[in-house]
Scaffold this active site. Structure first.
Site, PDB file in Angstrom:
ATOM      1  N   GLU A 187       0.803  -0.414  -4.774  1.00 44.31           N
ATOM      2  CA  GLU A 187      -0.336   0.479  -4.997  1.00 44.31           C
ATOM      3  C   GLU A 187       0.153   1.907  -4.881  1.00 44.31           C
ATOM      4  OE1 GLU A 187      -3.782   2.977  -3.396  1.00 44.31           O
ATOM      5  OE2 GLU A 187      -1.846   2.459  -2.465  1.00 44.31           O
ATOM      6  N   ASP A 207      -1.071   6.434  -5.635  1.00 43.11           N
ATOM      7  CA  ASP A 207      -2.125   7.438  -5.801  1.00 43.11           C
ATOM      8  C   ASP A 207      -1.636   8.532  -6.740  1.00 43.11           C
ATOM      9  OD1 ASP A 207      -3.959   6.530  -3.430  1.00 43.11           O
ATOM     10  OD2 ASP A 207      -1.985   6.742  -2.521  1.00 43.11           O
ATOM     11  N   GLU A 235      -4.259   4.136  -8.325  1.00 46.05           N
ATOM     12  CA  GLU A 235      -5.507   4.803  -7.955  1.00 46.05           C
ATOM     13  C   GLU A 235      -5.569   6.208  -8.533  1.00 46.05           C
ATOM     14  OE1 GLU A 235      -8.066   6.458  -4.145  1.00 46.05           O
ATOM     15  OE2 GLU A 235      -6.445   5.025  -3.782  1.00 46.05           O
ATOM     16  N   HIS A 288       0.825  -1.200   0.000  1.00 43.14           N
ATOM     17  CA  HIS A 288       0.000   0.000   0.000  1.00 43.14           C
ATOM     18  C   HIS A 288       0.864   1.258   0.000  1.00 43.14           C
ATOM     19  CE1 HIS A 288      -2.978   2.726   2.292  1.00 43.14           C
ATOM     20  NE2 HIS A 288      -3.436   2.596   1.060  1.00 43.14           N
ATOM     21  N   HIS A 327      -0.804  10.822  -1.953  1.00 42.76           N
ATOM     22  CA  HIS A 327      -2.125  10.395  -1.491  1.00 42.76           C
ATOM     23  C   HIS A 327      -3.065  11.566  -1.230  1.00 42.76           C
ATOM     24  CE1 HIS A 327      -5.152   9.361   1.583  1.00 42.76           C
ATOM     25  NE2 HIS A 327      -5.256   8.247   0.893  1.00 42.76           N
TER      26      HIS A 327
END
Length: 291
Positions: A67, A69, A150, A40, A82
């Site tokens: 992962e 952002d 994301e 993450h 993020h």
């Protein structure tokens, strides 16, 4: 990802047939059917989140999936961060006093590149920078890793989906090999995910949230994964998700977040999840049952 994010309601679906890819169920990336472990924001318990150092740490641990952002600067550069503000994870407040609330969209790429994105985490990471998306995907490629990307706060950044896909294409991430098993694009916004599917039907996609079971067939038209917080999960819900066929003709998958302890990892594994997103991917991996 943020648990309080609210998904947009999808009202229109594209009828275009999706590009079928070779079978690639999420658990196929794991060991003998165990859930795939996803780092993450990189291995963010051990290095500052969403930095190249966090990607490197995940690679050092042998974690294949990371992962991240994506946000956008005032002059149109895609950067990996993020929050929609620079305040929490950089020294923007110190470098640019008087520019509160230090929103990413209010700063140029050159200004963002000046910021220290590592000292907040620990002195050994002083001088780490906010990476551009181009820098990030190149580091992931260097390590032969896979990317769960994301699209963050798409309502703040018109056409960010098109821009993100263009960059991915320019970097070679939209070829058949990457599309088959190395890239998934997700968002809390159903509309954003639907746009990605419309623009590039071959890209696997995920919706972040826990839609009602009755709504799963509508989501399945344009997503391949339903990715909820672990606190909202049950074995019955995971089974219901798996019962729907996703955009690429395979059962919908479930990757849950953010699991950082062994007991929770074992719990959601028992639910049948396909992936586990964690700040501590080593802890999750070590907790999974041996084959």
């Amino acid at each position: 990802m943020h648990a309080r994010a609210i998904a947009a309601t999808t009202t229109a679906l594209l009828g275009t047939a999706a590009l079928l890819l070779p079978p690639s169920h999420a658990r196929a990336d794991g060991d003998g059917g165990r859930p795939t472990v996803i780092a993450h924001r990189g291995a963010s318990a051990y290095a500052p989140e969403n930095t190249l150092a966090a990607v490197d740490k995940a690679a050092e641990m042998g974690v294949a999936w990371v992962e991240n952002d994506v946000q956008r600067t005032r002059d149109g550069e895609l950067v990996v961060l993020h929050d929609d503000s620079l305040q929490r994870t950089t020294d923007a407040e110190e470098v640019f006093p008087g520019r509160a609330p230090w929103k990413v969209k209010d700063f140029t790429a050159a200004e963002v590149a000046r910021l220290d994105a590592g000292s907040w985490f620990g002195p050994e990471y002083a001088g780490a920078r906010v990476p551009t998306l181009q820098q990030y995907v190149r580091r992931v490629e260097l390590h032969h890793q896979k990317l769960l990307l994301e699209v963050k706060n798409p309502e703040l950044y018109p056409d960010i989906e098109q821009q993100t896909l263009k960059l991915l294409g320019n970097e070679g991430w939209l070829d058949r090999r990457h599309l088959a098993d190395r890239l998934i694009v997700q968002s809390f916004s159903a509309d954003s995910v639907r746009i990605v599917h419309q623009l590039k039907p071959g890209v696997r996609t995920g919706f972040l949230g826990t839609p009602p079971v009755a709504d799963l067939p509508a989501y399945a038209v344009f997503v391949d994964q339903i990715n909820p917080s672990y606190s909202s999960l049950s074995k019955g819900y995971v089974s219901a998700v798996h019962a729907s066929t996703g955009a690429h003709g395979r059962p919908l998958e479930v990757s849950t977040w953010t699991v950082n302890d062994a007991n929770t990892a074992r719990l959601v594994t028992g639910y049948g999840v396909d992936g586990i997103i964690s700040n501590k991917p080593d802890v999750v991996r070590d907790a999974l049952p041996a084959v």
